[in-house]
Enzyme design. Structure first.
Site, PDB file in Angstrom:
ATOM      1  N   ALA A 175       0.814  -1.180  -0.080  1.00 57.30           N
ATOM      2  CA  ALA A 175       0.113   0.063   0.074  1.00 57.30           C
ATOM      3  C   ALA A 175       0.712   1.301   0.099  1.00 57.30           C
ATOM      4  CB  ALA A 175      -0.924  -0.011   1.301  1.00 57.30           C
ATOM      5  N   ASP A 176       2.036   1.196   0.288  1.00 56.33           N
ATOM      6  CA  ASP A 176       2.878   2.406   0.495  1.00 56.33           C
ATOM      7  C   ASP A 176       4.402   2.045   0.075  1.00 56.33           C
ATOM      8  OD1 ASP A 176       3.584   4.977   1.159  1.00 56.33           O
ATOM      9  OD2 ASP A 176       3.832   4.640   3.137  1.00 56.33           O
ATOM     10  N   LEU A 177       4.479   1.546  -1.098  1.00 59.46           N
ATOM     11  CA  LEU A 177       5.874   1.350  -1.724  1.00 59.46           C
ATOM     12  C   LEU A 177       6.555   2.677  -2.340  1.00 59.46           C
ATOM     13  CD1 LEU A 177       7.723  -1.147  -2.384  1.00 59.46           C
ATOM     14  CD2 LEU A 177       6.857  -0.900  -4.743  1.00 59.46           C
TER      15      LEU A 177
END
Ligand SMILES: Nc1ncnc2c1ncn2[C@@H]1O[C@H](COP(=O)(O)OP(=O)(O)O)[C@@H](O)[C@H]1O
Ligand SMILES: [Mg+2]
Length: 253
Positions: A175-177
């Site tokens: 979700a937050d690469l």
């Protein structure tokens, strides 16, 4: 993602005042609820630094082991209203239990993620707060920290691409690469921070993950010398990503 898959016998569930914890007894058999409180470690002189992101991530060094302790905090505008409180929708839907179980599964599958050690939530009426403890891996730094120090080799960019591909092949949509959630050691590339990640069928989300990482790389390097991140680096990363992960065909006779 719902975290309802078989967990090994080493995974224990314990009740605690106003909540519960989940932990890997093969790694932290002596765990007590105090472990989730940075002040406990501070009083013992075992806090070993901190990293500031959305909140503060504390590093602990105790009895020769290294841990990372993170309290869940909201990002964006909502953070001003509800800080570290999330809407209660049952234990299996808490951020710490979901992230812990997904990370456990990835670790068991042999993916380069820090071993998850313990997670807890505390339930207050309609809301809850949460914390997670993971193993601290011996790294040179996050991708963002490493870029601040110097340029990376082409092999490192390729290795980053390969690493992301391994997660995508298993259906892990991060979700937050971003460049803070990719860690580099001398030998390996790790991904961290699986809050709100989902297992999905292959799809456009893979590209969306990569676009997000590229934006983050541009952001963290914009004030740095140009050799820290350029098109050639990005294409090396994509080369690593696109190498087929299927077994290679045997050479023709
Ligand atoms: N398991 C770990 N091993 C080593 N360093 C870590 C680990 N987890 C986090 N860090 C460091 O702490 C920073 C912030 O951690 P993270 O868990 O991503 O929290 P947040 O994104 O909420 O700030 C990372 O960028 C990394 O430098
Ligand atoms: Mg992070």
């Amino acid at each position: 993602m719902n975290g309802r898959w078989a967990l090994g016998p080493e995974v224990k569930h314990g009740a605690l005042a106003g909540g519960a914890m989940l932990y890997d007894a093969s790694r932290v058999s002596n765990l007590s609820p105090n472990w989730f409180d940075p002040k406990y470690w501070e009083a013992r002189g075992e806090l070993d630094g901190a990293a500031r992101g959305r909140g503060t991530t504390h590093f602990v060094r105790s009895a020769g082991k290294d841990y990372v302790l993170r309290h869940y905090r909201r990002g964006g505008l909502i953070a001003r209203v509800s800080g570290d409180r999330y809407v209660w929708q049952g234990e299996q839907s808490t951020r710490p239990f979901e992230e812990w179980q997904l990370t456990y599964r990835l670790h068991r599958a042999g993916l380069p993620v820090p071993a998850p050690l313990a997670a807890r939530y505390r339930h207050h009426g309609l809301t809850y707060t949460g914390d997670i403890i993971t193993e601290r891996v011996a790294v040179v730094g996050s991708l963002s920290e490493c870029l601040r120090t110097g340029a990376l080799s082409v092999l490192t960019w390729i290795a980053i691409g390969r690493c992301i591909r391994r997660f995508h092949d298993l259906g892990v949509c991060h979700a937050d690469l971003n460049a803070h959630n990719v860690l580099l050691s001398e030998e390996a590339v790790y991904l961290i921070d699986f809050d709100r990640c989902e297992l999905r069928r292959p799809g456009l989300w893979c590209d969306t993950n990569l676009v997000r990482l590229r934006r983050s790389l541009e952001k963290v390097t914009w004030a740095l010398p140009p050799e820290r991140f350029g098109e050639a680096d990005w294409y090396a990363l994509l080369d690593g990503y696109r190498e087929s992960s299927a077994p290679r065909a045997p050479p023709a006779p």
